[in-house]
Design an enzyme around this catalytic site. Sequence first.
Site, mmCIF file in Angstrom:
data_model
loop_
_atom_site.group_PDB
_atom_site.id
_atom_site.type_symbol
_atom_site.label_atom_id
_atom_site.label_comp_id
_atom_site.label_asym_id
_atom_site.label_seq_id
_atom_site.Cartn_x
_atom_site.Cartn_y
_atom_site.Cartn_z
ATOM 1 N N SER B 126 -24.707 74.325 32.740
ATOM 2 C CA SER B 126 -25.565 75.197 31.949
ATOM 3 C C SER B 126 -24.787 76.023 30.944
ATOM 4 O O SER B 126 -25.356 76.544 29.995
ATOM 5 C CB SER B 126 -26.383 76.105 32.873
ATOM 6 O OG SER B 126 -25.535 77.024 33.507
ATOM 7 N N LYS B 164 -25.304 83.165 33.178
ATOM 8 C CA LYS B 164 -25.986 83.032 31.886
ATOM 9 C C LYS B 164 -25.592 84.177 30.967
ATOM 10 O O LYS B 164 -25.102 85.226 31.422
ATOM 11 C CB LYS B 164 -27.513 83.068 32.073
ATOM 12 C CG LYS B 164 -28.099 81.910 32.872
ATOM 13 C CD LYS B 164 -28.131 80.633 32.056
ATOM 14 C CE LYS B 164 -28.873 79.538 32.831
ATOM 15 N NZ LYS B 164 -28.269 79.271 34.166
#
Lengths: 206, 206
Positions: B126, B164
């Site tokens: 990710s 993130k």
Amino acid sequence: MVPPTLTRRQQEIHEYLREHLDDFPHPPTLDELCDALGLSSRGSLHKQIQALIEAGLVEPMNNLRRGIRLVEEDMPPMGDSDALPLYGYIAAGRPIEAIRNPEMIDVPAQLRSSKPCYVLEVRGDSMIEEGILDGDWVVIEHRDQARNGEIVVALVDGEEATLKRLEAKSGEVVLHPANSSLAAMHYSPERVQVQGVLVGQMRRYH
Amino acid sequence: MVPPTLTRRQQEIHEYLREHLDDFPHPPTLDELCDALGLSSRGSLHKQIQALIEAGLVEPMNNLRRGIRLVEEDMPPMGDSDALPLYGYIAAGRPIEAIRNPEMIDVPAQLRSSKPCYVLEVRGDSMIEEGILDGDWVVIEHRDQARNGEIVVALVDGEEATLKRLEAKSGEVVLHPANSSLAAMHYSPERVQVQGVLVGQMRRYH
DNA sequence: TGGCAAAGTTCTCTTGATGTTCTATAATCA
DNA sequence: TGATTATAGAACATCAAGAGAACTTTGCCA
């Protein structure tokens, strides 16, 4: 990495090189060194130098004339066994050995090998798709041989050091960047000298 | 400490080696040691040394010249001030604090902050476009507040920890992956808990 | 471009130094 | 006294170091 036990003569020669190598206008030939050391056999000297090369104390001189150079390796002074020298920037346009008095950087044992290693700071985006970014530190194991597929520090024409993935075909060497906007570069084998192989990478965010 | 199988003379020699081995410019030959000990027979000394070797106190010297070395017996006392706990995998689907008895990993001072930190192993792609790959180790500073733009370990609904980039708007929190095939995720602020901020990253290639 | 001299590389041989083994003798101790 | 330990010294084995020759590679120059 303390080199495999040197014989006494090898220690003497290494010591002599450390103290007198700069006295010569150019790196000496084996005959000149024989003369300076009081030897009369080039072959004998070569054998001793070979041992120092295998111990990682002298640069490999692959048939080069006047190729005797000491490896830059201020061995960390005891206790700090995790510190490696930062030799400078990769892709900065000059051979790595040119940098002197390197800064020392701590490197965890997991990111290095048991062989002599050093650290370079990455400049440029040529390996960005391998997750190696501008400003990263890369840990390089010092050796002059590499296998296909390994990421190496390659010196082209003795001038420009770059970090690329190595592919050695018959008759040519291909250096692959990991950046789709850059093309692979093809060279004849004698133009490319491997200076080390990537074994670790580090980045700081603050 | 010293095995009782040693004779008195062997203990004496061992003691002498511990105290005087470093006095020699190089490890001594047997003849030199004889001289230093007041012996006149190389063969006798060799027999005593042999006993010390079998007792594990001296390195075996297989025909090597000047090969007398003491066995290193000091184990480093586990005081790794640079070691940080490896709490487990990020994006592994559970809160980080759940992991017990973490493995410890050395982290250079440059890759951590002065605040408490820990290490996670990255799972998934990710953050691949930020140069953070599957299998990388990330160093996380432990705090529950972060600024916009920082890369954070975020716990969503108390269940799933992910790495993130953080964007906090009015009324919502956006977690941006760095992978064009994944979409940013929007949450109400009370569902998202910051567990730490990325300060370093490491990768091994061997 | 090709030849040539210089310099690096590899090889064998020799020698002295040094480690190893062995036996005989002396010292030590219970 | 007998057993163990220590030493001496000779004989043997191995290795580091050097010499020197032959071979290969490099770099220069016409």
